[in-house]
Write a protein that holds these residues in place. Sequence first.
Motif, PDB file in Angstrom:
ATOM      1  N   LEU A  30      18.011  -6.718  89.537  1.00 32.85           N
ATOM      2  CA  LEU A  30      18.115  -6.193  87.767  1.00 32.85           C
ATOM      3  C   LEU A  30      17.055  -4.802  87.942  1.00 32.85           C
ATOM      4  CD1 LEU A  30      17.958  -6.732  84.502  1.00 32.85           C
ATOM      5  CD2 LEU A  30      15.806  -7.803  85.250  1.00 32.85           C
ATOM      6  N   LEU A  34      18.545  -1.093  86.171  1.00 35.56           N
ATOM      7  CA  LEU A  34      17.654  -0.701  85.080  1.00 35.56           C
ATOM      8  C   LEU A  34      17.162   0.819  85.326  1.00 35.56           C
ATOM      9  CD1 LEU A  34      15.676  -3.542  84.344  1.00 35.56           C
ATOM     10  CD2 LEU A  34      17.380  -2.368  81.940  1.00 35.56           C
ATOM     11  N   SER A  35      16.978   1.038  86.811  1.00 34.69           N
ATOM     12  CA  SER A  35      16.182   2.006  87.302  1.00 34.69           C
ATOM     13  C   SER A  35      17.412   3.311  87.055  1.00 34.69           C
ATOM     14  CB  SER A  35      15.724   2.112  87.798  1.00 34.69           C
ATOM     15  OG  SER A  35      16.392   1.749  89.536  1.00 34.69           O
TER      16      SER A  35
END
Length: 108
Positions: A30, A34-35
């Motif tokens: 996750l 997201l990064s």
Amino acid sequence: MSLDELLPSRHLKSHIYPIMIRTLLVMSTLLVGLSVPFFGLVLSLIGSLLAMLVTLILPPACYLSILRGKVGRFQAAICIIIIAVGVVSSSFGTYSALTKIIENLRNG
């Protein structure tokens, strides 16, 4: 499961360690998702390169390599057609993913 197998056998009776390992793996996935700005596009690029290589290009190439002198003309022709379809599909997928990545880099 590979990480579960690295645990000593005395910890295998406890279910907390596999749950913790799987939770950490999901959380790290996750965080990476997201990064990285356009993670889906990067995955489509990797998929178009590697999936076609593993499914359509390498198997007939290895088959031809292993049975070098024993393959008939018809089998060799079919293998070459499959390899060509894989290369063309991989090229289109890679081109599409790269153009979308470049488009997102320019816009954002």
